[in-house]
Design a protein around this motif. Structure first.
Motif, PDB file in Angstrom:
ATOM      1  N   GLU A  89      -7.679  -2.581  -6.537  1.00  0.00           N
ATOM      2  CA  GLU A  89      -8.506  -3.447  -5.705  1.00  0.00           C
ATOM      3  C   GLU A  89      -7.985  -3.504  -4.263  1.00  0.00           C
ATOM      4  O   GLU A  89      -8.425  -4.353  -3.476  1.00  0.00           O
ATOM      5  CB  GLU A  89      -8.545  -4.855  -6.299  1.00  0.00           C
ATOM      6  CG  GLU A  89      -9.195  -4.897  -7.674  1.00  0.00           C
ATOM      7  CD  GLU A  89      -9.233  -6.303  -8.251  1.00  0.00           C
ATOM      8  OE1 GLU A  89      -8.634  -7.220  -7.606  1.00  0.00           O
ATOM      9  OE2 GLU A  89      -9.837  -6.490  -9.305  1.00  0.00           O
ATOM     10  N   TYR A  90      -7.072  -2.582  -3.912  1.00  0.00           N
ATOM     11  CA  TYR A  90      -6.530  -2.491  -2.570  1.00  0.00           C
ATOM     12  C   TYR A  90      -6.567  -1.031  -2.116  1.00  0.00           C
ATOM     13  O   TYR A  90      -6.742  -0.109  -2.925  1.00  0.00           O
ATOM     14  CB  TYR A  90      -5.080  -2.994  -2.520  1.00  0.00           C
ATOM     15  CG  TYR A  90      -4.928  -4.456  -2.843  1.00  0.00           C
ATOM     16  CD1 TYR A  90      -4.857  -5.416  -1.837  1.00  0.00           C
ATOM     17  CD2 TYR A  90      -4.858  -4.889  -4.184  1.00  0.00           C
ATOM     18  CE1 TYR A  90      -4.702  -6.767  -2.137  1.00  0.00           C
ATOM     19  CE2 TYR A  90      -4.725  -6.238  -4.489  1.00  0.00           C
ATOM     20  CZ  TYR A  90      -4.651  -7.164  -3.456  1.00  0.00           C
ATOM     21  OH  TYR A  90      -4.517  -8.501  -3.767  1.00  0.00           O
ATOM     22  N   LEU A  91      -6.416  -0.861  -0.822  1.00  0.00           N
ATOM     23  CA  LEU A  91      -6.263   0.491  -0.299  1.00  0.00           C
ATOM     24  C   LEU A  91      -4.994   0.535   0.554  1.00  0.00           C
ATOM     25  O   LEU A  91      -4.610  -0.450   1.179  1.00  0.00           O
ATOM     26  CB  LEU A  91      -7.478   0.933   0.511  1.00  0.00           C
ATOM     27  CG  LEU A  91      -7.863   0.185   1.798  1.00  0.00           C
ATOM     28  CD1 LEU A  91      -7.053   0.651   3.005  1.00  0.00           C
ATOM     29  CD2 LEU A  91      -9.352   0.376   2.093  1.00  0.00           C
ATOM     30  N   GLY A 118     -17.000   2.027  -1.048  1.00  0.00           N
ATOM     31  CA  GLY A 118     -16.146   3.016  -0.417  1.00  0.00           C
ATOM     32  C   GLY A 118     -15.916   2.589   1.040  1.00  0.00           C
ATOM     33  O   GLY A 118     -16.704   1.825   1.616  1.00  0.00           O
ATOM     34  N   TYR A 119     -14.850   3.096   1.644  1.00  0.00           N
ATOM     35  CA  TYR A 119     -14.501   2.650   2.989  1.00  0.00           C
ATOM     36  C   TYR A 119     -14.130   3.838   3.873  1.00  0.00           C
ATOM     37  O   TYR A 119     -13.607   4.854   3.390  1.00  0.00           O
ATOM     38  CB  TYR A 119     -13.318   1.670   2.938  1.00  0.00           C
ATOM     39  CG  TYR A 119     -13.619   0.407   2.174  1.00  0.00           C
ATOM     40  CD1 TYR A 119     -14.178  -0.699   2.797  1.00  0.00           C
ATOM     41  CD2 TYR A 119     -13.345   0.328   0.791  1.00  0.00           C
ATOM     42  CE1 TYR A 119     -14.459  -1.855   2.086  1.00  0.00           C
ATOM     43  CE2 TYR A 119     -13.628  -0.819   0.079  1.00  0.00           C
ATOM     44  CZ  TYR A 119     -14.188  -1.910   0.733  1.00  0.00           C
ATOM     45  OH  TYR A 119     -14.476  -3.048   0.022  1.00  0.00           O
ATOM     46  N   ASP A 156      -2.442  -0.837  -5.929  1.00  0.00           N
ATOM     47  CA  ASP A 156      -2.315  -2.240  -6.309  1.00  0.00           C
ATOM     48  C   ASP A 156      -1.808  -3.028  -5.102  1.00  0.00           C
ATOM     49  O   ASP A 156      -1.626  -2.476  -4.003  1.00  0.00           O
ATOM     50  CB  ASP A 156      -1.382  -2.394  -7.516  1.00  0.00           C
ATOM     51  CG  ASP A 156       0.019  -1.863  -7.258  1.00  0.00           C
ATOM     52  OD1 ASP A 156       0.404  -1.724  -6.064  1.00  0.00           O
ATOM     53  OD2 ASP A 156       0.744  -1.584  -8.219  1.00  0.00           O
ATOM     54  N   SER A 157      -1.572  -4.283  -5.267  1.00  0.00           N
ATOM     55  CA  SER A 157      -1.188  -5.142  -4.150  1.00  0.00           C
ATOM     56  C   SER A 157       0.153  -4.757  -3.546  1.00  0.00           C
ATOM     57  O   SER A 157       0.452  -5.087  -2.398  1.00  0.00           O
ATOM     58  CB  SER A 157      -1.138  -6.606  -4.596  1.00  0.00           C
ATOM     59  OG  SER A 157      -0.198  -6.776  -5.651  1.00  0.00           O
ATOM     60  N   LEU A 174      -4.392  -3.151   2.303  1.00  0.00           N
ATOM     61  CA  LEU A 174      -5.477  -4.085   2.590  1.00  0.00           C
ATOM     62  C   LEU A 174      -6.357  -4.245   1.358  1.00  0.00           C
ATOM     63  O   LEU A 174      -6.525  -3.288   0.575  1.00  0.00           O
ATOM     64  CB  LEU A 174      -6.332  -3.579   3.757  1.00  0.00           C
ATOM     65  CG  LEU A 174      -5.617  -3.403   5.105  1.00  0.00           C
ATOM     66  CD1 LEU A 174      -6.551  -2.706   6.087  1.00  0.00           C
ATOM     67  CD2 LEU A 174      -5.167  -4.748   5.649  1.00  0.00           C
ATOM     68  N   PRO A 175      -6.946  -5.411   1.149  1.00  0.00           N
ATOM     69  CA  PRO A 175      -7.893  -5.586   0.046  1.00  0.00           C
ATOM     70  C   PRO A 175      -9.074  -4.643   0.195  1.00  0.00           C
ATOM     71  O   PRO A 175      -9.553  -4.412   1.317  1.00  0.00           O
ATOM     72  CB  PRO A 175      -8.329  -7.048   0.170  1.00  0.00           C
ATOM     73  CG  PRO A 175      -7.246  -7.703   0.960  1.00  0.00           C
ATOM     74  CD  PRO A 175      -6.735  -6.672   1.894  1.00  0.00           C
ATOM     75  N   ALA A 176      -9.557  -4.119  -0.922  1.00  0.00           N
ATOM     76  CA  ALA A 176     -10.692  -3.198  -0.900  1.00  0.00           C
ATOM     77  C   ALA A 176     -11.512  -3.407  -2.158  1.00  0.00           C
ATOM     78  O   ALA A 176     -11.042  -3.138  -3.272  1.00  0.00           O
ATOM     79  CB  ALA A 176     -10.206  -1.748  -0.799  1.00  0.00           C
TER      80      ALA A 176
END
Length: 399
Positions: free
Chosen positions: A245-247, A304-305, A235-236, A297-299
């Protein structure tokens, strides 16, 4: 000249009288010189040998283009003279200078002859070329960071050399540690840290050498070593969350601390399989040479990253190996309008089944696959066998 002739019976036959003239060789009358050669700069003794005590002698010398007179119409039997070291200039490529001494003998004002003596006078061993050596850092790191930097600095060695008394410089050899170069100016890489000796050796036209050395200190250095320890969705606030929605990227790094050195860090995130990349500077860690931290960071949940850490110091920038993080987790998702479904992730695209879980087919096969169209497509055994058969036929290989 009278000659009496008799027969074999001793009877007198006749008396003959004849005269003849013969030229006798001249008696040497010029004085001679005797001496033992000495080194230039040392006292030389010349001994005169005269045919008559009434004679007088003038003694002179010549060496190359130089000459002089030691005595004029002297009655001395010995002369002393120190041949100057400067006469070495008359033998720029030899170990000795050849000096010719000439004695001219007089009887009153009449010259009765002359003779000469040649001596090879050795040039002193300390007549060697001169050399001066300076060493600097071609990259300027010595001035900025207080020392030469291993594998980064370049030691620039410059030699100023000259021959001695007419000799010329024939060769210049410079050594830096285990490396060697030729010429007045050579640049060396510094592969090892610690004390390094730089030596210049100059050889002149006489084959004589002179050496000069300098010692420099090389500071140890290694390129940055960044490492991504773990990446997960969150999370944030950074709390782990499978569908977040974050990594969160946790990392460590090791940089070599140097005087006036810099340390910067960047989180680099690229969409898996794509070209879109984000590069975010981690200012909270700037100036730290051994950080251990994390960044959130937002993801996007549908992508996938591949995540890596870039570490940069005053000399180099290095990226760590990439660590992947998958799409946001959803056990089962259906997208009615796109006629798509997702297992372990959200449904994506049109008419597609997307799976983000390791798949165990329990020894069941996949069948009726289409021919691959892109490098990531799977291929059937029949497709691969066909390609092998075509290649064998092109190469005329037996089946």
């Amino acid at each position: 000249l009278g000659v009496h002739i008799y027969t074999t019976s001793q009877r007198y036959v006749e008396y003959l009288s004849r005269t003849a003239a013969a030229e006798l060789p001249a008696i040497p009358r010029a004085s001679t010189l005797a001496a033992e050669a000495v080194q230039l700069g040392q006292l030389l003794t010349l001994t005169l040998n005269r045919a008559s005590e009434t004679f007088r002698d003038t003694v002179s010398w010549r060496c190359g283009t130089e000459s002089g007179c030691l005595a004029e119409k002297t009655d001395s039997l010995t002369l002393s003279w120190t041949p100057p070291i400067a006469l070495a200039a008359q033998a720029p490529a030899a170990e000795a200078a050849e000096i010719t001494f000439t004695v001219t003998t007089f009887s009153g004002e009449t010259c009765v002859g002359s003779s000469s003596l040649e001596l090879l006078c050795p040039i002193p061993a300390d007549v060697t070329p001169t050399a001066a050596l300076t060493v600097s850092d071609r990259m300027g790191y010595l001035q900025k960071h207080g020392g030469y930097i291993q594998n980064q600095s370049q030691a620039l060695a410059k030699v100023t050399a000259a021959g001695a008394y007419g000799s010329t410089v024939a060769a210049i050899r410079i050594r830096c540690g285990s490396l060697t170069g030729l010429g007045e100016q050579v640049c060396f890489a510094l592969e090892r840290s610690g004390a390094v000796t730089v030596t210049a050796e100059v050889t002149d036209s006489r084959g004589r050498t002179a050496a000069v050395s300098r010692e420099i200190t090389v500071l140890p250095y290694a390129k940055p070593a960044p490492r991504v320890e773990r990446v997960f969705r969150c999370d944030s606030g950074g709390s782990e969350q499978a569908d977040g929605e974050y990594l969160c990227m946790q990392f460590t790094a090791r940089l070599t601390p140097v005087e006036n050195g810099t340390a910067q860090y960047f989180a680099v995130v690229q969409v898996h399989g794509g070209t879109q990349t984000r590069r975010v500077e981690l200012t909270d860690y700037a100036g730290q040479f051994q950080p251990a931290g994390s960044v959130v960071l937002p993801a996007g949940v549908d992508s996938g990253y591949d995540c890596c850490l870039e570490a940069a110091d005053s000399f180099a920038a290095v990226r760590s190996a990439a660590v992947p993080v998958g799409v946001a987790f959803v056990l089962l998702d259906f997208y009615r309008e796109g006629k798509s479904a997702g297992i372990g992730m959200r449904a994506q695209g049109q008419q597609r089944l997307s799976i983000a879980l390791d798949t165990d087919l329990t020894e069941h096969r996949l069948r009726n696959l289409a021919a691959p169209q892109s490098p990531a497509d799977a291929a059937t055994k029949q497709y691969v066998d066909t390609l092998i058969a075509e290649l064998r036929e092109q190469l005329n290989l037996p089946g």
